[in-house]
Design a protein around this motif. Structure first.
Motif, mmCIF file in Angstrom:
data_model
loop_
_atom_site.group_PDB
_atom_site.id
_atom_site.type_symbol
_atom_site.label_atom_id
_atom_site.label_comp_id
_atom_site.label_asym_id
_atom_site.label_seq_id
_atom_site.Cartn_x
_atom_site.Cartn_y
_atom_site.Cartn_z
ATOM 1 N N VAL A 1 13.509 6.126 22.686
ATOM 2 C CA VAL A 1 13.236 7.032 21.575
ATOM 3 C C VAL A 1 13.632 6.308 20.290
ATOM 4 C CG1 VAL A 1 13.772 9.267 20.538
ATOM 5 C CG2 VAL A 1 13.736 9.039 23.017
ATOM 6 N N GLY A 2 12.791 6.395 19.258
ATOM 7 C CA GLY A 2 13.130 5.697 18.025
ATOM 8 C C GLY A 2 12.217 6.062 16.869
ATOM 9 N N ALA A 3 12.397 5.328 15.777
ATOM 10 C CA ALA A 3 11.595 5.503 14.561
ATOM 11 C C ALA A 3 11.297 4.132 13.985
ATOM 12 C CB ALA A 3 12.345 6.360 13.544
ATOM 13 N N HIS A 4 10.184 4.037 13.254
ATOM 14 C CA HIS A 4 9.797 2.756 12.668
ATOM 15 C C HIS A 4 9.187 2.969 11.279
ATOM 16 C CE1 HIS A 4 6.209 4.271 14.756
ATOM 17 N NE2 HIS A 4 5.563 3.747 13.730
ATOM 18 N N PHE A 5 9.178 1.889 10.505
ATOM 19 C CA PHE A 5 8.570 1.887 9.172
ATOM 20 C C PHE A 5 7.773 0.599 9.026
ATOM 21 C CE2 PHE A 5 8.546 0.663 4.680
ATOM 22 C CZ PHE A 5 7.960 1.790 4.127
ATOM 23 N N ASN A 6 6.530 0.695 8.572
ATOM 24 C CA ASN A 6 5.687 -0.464 8.301
ATOM 25 C C ASN A 6 5.485 -0.587 6.793
ATOM 26 O OD1 ASN A 6 4.880 -1.670 10.831
ATOM 27 N ND2 ASN A 6 3.841 0.259 11.251
ATOM 28 N N TYR A 7 5.834 -1.750 6.248
ATOM 29 C CA TYR A 7 5.572 -2.055 4.835
ATOM 30 C C TYR A 7 4.313 -2.914 4.793
ATOM 31 C CZ TYR A 7 5.982 -4.150 0.233
ATOM 32 O OH TYR A 7 5.724 -4.580 -1.043
ATOM 33 N N MET A 8 3.238 -2.370 4.170
ATOM 34 C CA MET A 8 1.958 -3.063 4.148
ATOM 35 C C MET A 8 1.373 -3.023 2.737
ATOM 36 S SD MET A 8 0.378 -1.912 7.834
ATOM 37 C CE MET A 8 0.321 -0.160 7.531
ATOM 38 N N PRO A 9 1.681 -4.044 1.910
ATOM 39 C CA PRO A 9 1.182 -4.050 0.535
ATOM 40 C C PRO A 9 -0.346 -4.174 0.476
ATOM 41 C CG PRO A 9 2.289 -6.123 1.048
ATOM 42 C CD PRO A 9 2.467 -5.224 2.223
ATOM 43 N N TYR A 10 -0.944 -3.461 -0.496
ATOM 44 C CA TYR A 10 -2.395 -3.470 -0.680
ATOM 45 C C TYR A 10 -2.686 -2.897 -2.052
ATOM 46 C CZ TYR A 10 -7.357 -2.706 0.379
ATOM 47 O OH TYR A 10 -8.722 -2.737 0.374
ATOM 48 N N ASN A 11 -3.749 -3.366 -2.711
ATOM 49 C CA ASN A 11 -4.110 -2.849 -4.023
ATOM 50 C C ASN A 11 -5.619 -2.972 -4.211
ATOM 51 O OD1 ASN A 11 -4.095 -1.854 -6.576
ATOM 52 N ND2 ASN A 11 -2.915 -3.524 -7.481
ATOM 53 N N LYS A 12 -6.294 -1.827 -4.189
ATOM 54 C CA LYS A 12 -7.748 -1.794 -4.368
ATOM 55 C C LYS A 12 -8.148 -0.396 -4.827
ATOM 56 C CE LYS A 12 -12.006 -3.312 -3.326
ATOM 57 N NZ LYS A 12 -12.647 -4.395 -3.992
ATOM 58 N N ASN A 13 -8.932 -0.280 -5.900
ATOM 59 C CA ASN A 13 -9.455 1.002 -6.401
ATOM 60 C C ASN A 13 -8.377 2.082 -6.519
ATOM 61 O OD1 ASN A 13 -11.963 -0.121 -6.554
ATOM 62 N ND2 ASN A 13 -12.796 0.922 -4.785
#
Length: 135
Positions: A104-116
């Protein structure tokens, strides 16, 4: 190695939009698919029966983005960096072998993006799983 897939879809009701070519009345549809592919490492915080852990990961994110103004569309495919953090506990069914159990757990994804005017595709989640050997 960790791979996941996320699909986001948004439909905005008909309205009038100003473009560089003029004015258009349209329904706007946004669609984004992300596939982060990461190398991950995990560390058990204790050596006891119930094992809390932390994990980190880094890799790339394959991104598919589409925006449609009615039938007129724009598509973009790109590859950007991605990073993740994970924390949880492993609870084995058997105290001696610890080969099978519950996670059992938790996660975080950091995914930079820049469009419109869309910036960052970060997401978080919780997970629960049963693990067991295949042998």
């Amino acid at each position: 190695l960790g791979v996941s897939y996320n699909d986001y879809y948004e439909k905005i009701p008909r309205t009038i939009y100003e473009t560089h070519d003029g004015t258009i009345s349209a329904v706007v549809t946004n669609s984004i698919q992300t596939t982060p592919i990461q190398v991950r490492a995990y560390y058990d915080l204790t050596a006891g029966t119930i094992r809390p852990y932390v994990g980190v990961g880094a890799g790339g994110n394959v991104i598919g983005y589409a925006q449609y103004l009615g039938e007129f569309g724009e598509k973009d495919y790109s590859f950007k960096p991605s990073f993740m953090g994970d924390a949880g506990i492993n609870i084995p069914f058997n105290k001696e072998t610890r080969a099978a159990g519950i996670n059992v757990g938790a996660h975080f994804n950091y995914m930079p993006y820049n469009k419109n005017n869309l910036s960052n595709l970060n997401n978080w989640g919780v997970h629960a799983a049963v693990f067991f050997p295949l042998k």
